[in-house]
Enzyme design. Structure first.
Site, PDB file in Angstrom:
ATOM      1  N   GLU A 297       7.313  -2.511 -13.579  1.00 54.08           N
ATOM      2  CA  GLU A 297       6.012  -2.050 -13.095  1.00 54.08           C
ATOM      3  C   GLU A 297       4.894  -2.594 -13.983  1.00 54.08           C
ATOM      4  O   GLU A 297       5.025  -2.642 -15.208  1.00 54.08           O
ATOM      5  CB  GLU A 297       5.950  -0.524 -13.100  1.00 54.08           C
ATOM      6  CG  GLU A 297       6.837   0.156 -12.075  1.00 54.08           C
ATOM      7  CD  GLU A 297       6.198   0.208 -10.697  1.00 54.08           C
ATOM      8  OE1 GLU A 297       5.085  -0.330 -10.530  1.00 54.08           O
ATOM      9  OE2 GLU A 297       6.817   0.807  -9.798  1.00 54.08           O
ATOM     10  N   HIS A 339       7.853  -6.817  -4.978  1.00 53.07           N
ATOM     11  CA  HIS A 339       8.339  -5.670  -4.214  1.00 53.07           C
ATOM     12  C   HIS A 339       8.236  -5.928  -2.710  1.00 53.07           C
ATOM     13  O   HIS A 339       9.130  -5.576  -1.939  1.00 53.07           O
ATOM     14  CB  HIS A 339       7.514  -4.445  -4.614  1.00 53.07           C
ATOM     15  CG  HIS A 339       8.035  -3.148  -4.109  1.00 53.07           C
ATOM     16  ND1 HIS A 339       7.414  -1.948  -4.378  1.00 53.07           N
ATOM     17  CD2 HIS A 339       9.104  -2.836  -3.344  1.00 53.07           C
ATOM     18  CE1 HIS A 339       8.081  -0.964  -3.804  1.00 53.07           C
ATOM     19  NE2 HIS A 339       9.114  -1.472  -3.156  1.00 53.07           N
ATOM     20  N   ASP A 349       2.861  -4.773  -2.987  1.00 55.14           N
ATOM     21  CA  ASP A 349       2.729  -5.256  -4.361  1.00 55.14           C
ATOM     22  C   ASP A 349       3.722  -6.398  -4.656  1.00 55.14           C
ATOM     23  O   ASP A 349       4.789  -6.457  -4.053  1.00 55.14           O
ATOM     24  CB  ASP A 349       2.902  -4.108  -5.362  1.00 55.14           C
ATOM     25  CG  ASP A 349       4.195  -3.320  -5.185  1.00 55.14           C
ATOM     26  OD1 ASP A 349       4.579  -3.051  -4.033  1.00 55.14           O
ATOM     27  OD2 ASP A 349       4.808  -2.962  -6.198  1.00 55.14           O
TER      28      ASP A 349
END
Length: 452
Positions: A297, A339, A349
């Site tokens: 992330e 993603h 994303d």
């Protein structure tokens, strides 16, 4: 952002959170500010700071740490936070409802109206300060707000709260220079010593425990937000964007209601890495790819390129390079994916602002010889074919970001918001020039950069 392995019970959970929030007893806070015809962001910060006796620059730094002062058109973040101040409504936190109760504004207004959102955040911070026992003399000292700031950013996680508060106090130290819909918002740098109190020493079972990646901090996700072990070999790295803050995402992974997680989270400002799930366990981040991938992330929002700093790119590339070497993963776009590229996912994303070409060059160690990276400020900044405003516009920087400068020249004199400069920088990634006014350094002529 991440996806759970099953359908979330979002409406029911948020409904319970709202009911719990509305049932809470009232908290002391100053009176709500009087209505004003001044709709500017600076006016809202000033009024809220005065009404609730919260330092104005602290309010700005909190908002910038949360969203870069972008309300995202009233859309929620990954943990259901709203507005420039990221007031949250989820099963573990309910600062949004608390703000409505303290100010008298409705929840929809606070979600969508920036002045109301700023006022709501000031009210919540003041209520937290009252609970912490901050007196009037304490409230005038920026350092005294450290633990209150930590609670605002990550209410139920001391490690994540410290990460958040450290980010805010770093902004107070360096100063904020933002542009909100053409309105400049500034804070001057402060020499401040944060009063960390019980947060002075990191939890030795938290941030200081050894992670898989040598330079990472360790802040484990809730055990019900991932699966122990793996059923297959690791063959893929999945790139995500948090749609929220660094500390807020770590805290969300620790929330039993989240049903999501990722292996690593990377901070935008300095590239700090925190691991939340062991690589040997299966994080819930990309549905069908969960069994065979590592999820990484990146702090920020898909729609806002200002979060994708050069430091973040380099830190992430170093982590991905480590993972590819450790697991024998090919360094190509078939095995290092976004993603949005994973089958069966509905996320966007890392989005159109993620520079895949640059990122992959860093992963492969190809570097960027002959360039120097600098932060920018301002919105809708034009990149021109030549060093003049009359030249063709070849690209636009929508908001603050990091750019690579090859060289600089003296061109057209530009005057903007009290700044005047004739120096322009050549950006090889865009094939054009921007005025050095928008390079966020003190010198008009960039240090260490040659003449074109």
């Amino acid at each position: 952002m991440s996806s759970p392995p099953q359908v979330r019970r979002t409406r029911a959970l948020f409904g319970l959170a709202l009911a719990a929030a509305l049932a809470m007893p009232g908290q002391s806070a100053a009176a709500a500010p009087l209505p004003s015809h001044d709709t500017s962001v600076n006016g809202a910060f000033a009024r809220a700071a005065t009404a609730y006796d919260v330092p104005r620059d602290l309010l700005v730094a909190v908002g910038y740490a949360e969203t870069h002062l972008d309300g995202h058109r009233g859309l929620p973040s990954q943990d259901n936070g709203y507005g420039v101040m990221h007031l949250v409504s989820n099963p573990g936190r309910h600062t949004l409802e608390q703000a409505a109760r303290l100010t008298g504004a409705t929840v929809p207004v606070i979600e969508h109206d920036t002045p109301a959102n700023i006022t709501g955040a000031a009210a919540v911070l003041r209520a937290m300060a009252d609970e912490a026992g901050l007196k009037a003399t304490d409230r005038r000292q920026l350092g005294a707000w450290y633990q209150v700031t930590a609670r605002y950013g990550a209410q139920d996680s001391a490690p994540a709260g410290r990460l958040y508060a450290d980010t805010v106090y770093g902004l107070l130290r360096d100063g904020v220079r933002a542009d909100v819909a053409g309105e400049p918002v500034r804070t001057t740098p402060h020499r401040v010593r944060p009063q960390r109190g019980s947060l002075a020493e990191p939890d030795r079972q938290g941030l200081t425990a050894a992670a898989d990646y040598p330079s990472a901090l360790w802040a484990p996700a809730y055990s019900g937000n991932y699966s122990a072990g793996r059923g297959t070999a690791i063959t893929t790295v999945v790139i995500h964007v948090t749609e929220g803050s660094y500390a807020g995402s770590i805290s969300w992974f620790q929330n039993p209601a989240a049903e999501v997680s990722a292996h690593y989270v990377i901070r935008s400002s300095d590239g700090q890495v925190t691991q939340t799930v062991r690589e040997s366990d299966t994080a819930w981040h990309a549905r069908s790819a969960n069994p065979y991938s590592v999820g990484v992330e990146h702090e920020g929002y898909v729609s806002d390129p200002s979060w994708f700093t050069d430091t973040l790119y380099r830190s992430s590339a170093a982590l991905t390079r480590y993972l590819t070497a450790k697991y024998g993963i090919p360094q190509d776009r078939s095995h290092i994916v976004g993603h949005s590229e994973v089958p069966g996912n509905d996320h966007t994303d890392p989005g159109p602002h993620w520079d895949w070409a640059y990122y992959m060059s860093l992963v492969r160690g190809e570097g960027d010889t002959g360039t120097t990276s600098f932060p920018t400020w301002g919105g809708d900044v034009s990149v021109r074919q030549q060093a003049t405003t009359a030249s063709t516009r070849v690209a636009t920087l929508p908001g603050p970001t990091t750019v690579r400068v090859k060289c600089q020249v003296h061109g057209q004199l530009v005057d903007y918001q009290g700044y005047s400069n004739d120096a322009w920088s050549y950006l090889p990634d865009y094939g054009g020039y921007i005025s050095n006014i928008f390079i966020d350094v003190d010198d008009a002529w960039l240090p260490g950069v040659s003449t074109c």
